[in-house]
Motif scaffolding. Structure first.
Motif, short mmCIF file in Angstrom:
data_model
loop_
_atom_site.label_atom_id
_atom_site.label_comp_id
_atom_site.label_asym_id
_atom_site.label_seq_id
_atom_site.Cartn_x
_atom_site.Cartn_y
_atom_site.Cartn_z
N LYS A 29 9.09 52.31 -8.22
CA LYS A 29 10.12 52.96 -9.02
C LYS A 29 9.65 53.36 -10.41
O LYS A 29 10.43 53.84 -11.21
CB LYS A 29 11.35 52.05 -9.12
CG LYS A 29 12.00 51.83 -7.77
CD LYS A 29 13.15 50.89 -7.88
CE LYS A 29 13.74 50.65 -6.49
NZ LYS A 29 14.75 49.63 -6.49
N GLY A 30 8.37 53.12 -10.69
CA GLY A 30 7.83 53.49 -11.98
C GLY A 30 8.51 52.76 -13.12
O GLY A 30 8.79 51.56 -13.04
N GLN A 31 8.84 53.49 -14.16
CA GLN A 31 9.44 52.90 -15.36
C GLN A 31 10.76 52.20 -15.06
O GLN A 31 11.09 51.19 -15.65
CB GLN A 31 9.63 53.99 -16.42
CG GLN A 31 9.71 53.49 -17.82
CD GLN A 31 8.47 52.73 -18.29
OE1 GLN A 31 7.36 52.93 -17.80
NE2 GLN A 31 8.66 51.86 -19.24
N ASP A 32 11.51 52.73 -14.11
CA ASP A 32 12.80 52.13 -13.75
C ASP A 32 12.64 50.73 -13.15
O ASP A 32 13.56 49.92 -13.23
CB ASP A 32 13.56 53.01 -12.76
CG ASP A 32 14.03 54.31 -13.39
OD1 ASP A 32 14.15 54.36 -14.63
OD2 ASP A 32 14.24 55.28 -12.64
N GLY A 33 11.50 50.45 -12.57
CA GLY A 33 11.28 49.15 -11.95
C GLY A 33 10.66 48.11 -12.87
O GLY A 33 10.55 46.95 -12.50
N MET A 34 10.30 48.52 -14.08
CA MET A 34 9.60 47.62 -14.99
C MET A 34 10.43 46.39 -15.38
O MET A 34 9.89 45.34 -15.70
CB MET A 34 9.14 48.36 -16.25
CG MET A 34 8.03 49.36 -15.98
SD MET A 34 6.60 48.64 -15.14
CE MET A 34 6.02 47.49 -16.35
N ARG A 35 11.73 46.51 -15.34
CA ARG A 35 12.60 45.38 -15.71
C ARG A 35 12.34 44.17 -14.80
O ARG A 35 12.52 43.04 -15.22
CB ARG A 35 14.06 45.81 -15.63
CG ARG A 35 15.01 44.79 -16.14
CD ARG A 35 16.36 45.43 -16.47
NE ARG A 35 17.38 44.45 -16.72
CZ ARG A 35 17.48 43.74 -17.83
NH1 ARG A 35 16.61 43.91 -18.80
NH2 ARG A 35 18.45 42.86 -17.99
N GLU A 36 11.93 44.42 -13.58
CA GLU A 36 11.62 43.32 -12.66
C GLU A 36 10.44 42.48 -13.14
O GLU A 36 10.23 41.38 -12.65
CB GLU A 36 11.32 43.86 -11.26
CG GLU A 36 12.53 44.41 -10.55
CD GLU A 36 13.59 43.35 -10.29
OE1 GLU A 36 13.25 42.20 -9.96
OE2 GLU A 36 14.78 43.68 -10.44
N PHE A 37 9.67 43.00 -14.08
CA PHE A 37 8.50 42.28 -14.58
C PHE A 37 8.75 41.58 -15.91
O PHE A 37 7.83 41.02 -16.50
CB PHE A 37 7.30 43.24 -14.68
CG PHE A 37 6.84 43.70 -13.33
CD1 PHE A 37 5.88 42.98 -12.63
CD2 PHE A 37 7.40 44.82 -12.72
CE1 PHE A 37 5.48 43.38 -11.37
CE2 PHE A 37 7.00 45.23 -11.46
CZ PHE A 37 6.03 44.50 -10.79
#
Length: 78
Positions: A29-37
């Motif tokens: 998801k690119g930048q949108d998925g970064m919250r998972e990290f």
């Protein structure tokens, strides 16, 4: 996720695998998925990516050693 696991080796494999799948999906998801990290304080051992990835790596290494030992002990010459 929670703080109920006091050590990485206490996390059930099913929980660890589920989180690995979530992290894998987040990467796509690119930048949108970064919250998972994001990392938590105090750490959530079954959620924080660095801990989950390190524990998965540790378990893979252990399993590879067990498999190698098993294969070496049971090796038969043709």
């Amino acid at each position: 996720m929670s703080n109920k696991y006091k050590a990485g080796d206490n996390i059930p494999s099913e929980v660890l695998c589920r989180r690995l799948d979530e992290l894998s999906n987040a990467v796509t998801k690119g930048q949108d998925g970064m919250r998972e990290f994001d990392m938590r304080v105090p750490a959530e051992r079954d959620r924080d990516a660095d801990i989950v990835l390190a524990e998965a790596s540790r378990r893979i290494k252990i399993l590879e050693l067990v498999i190698k030992k098993h294969n070496d002990d049971n090796y038969c010459w043709p």
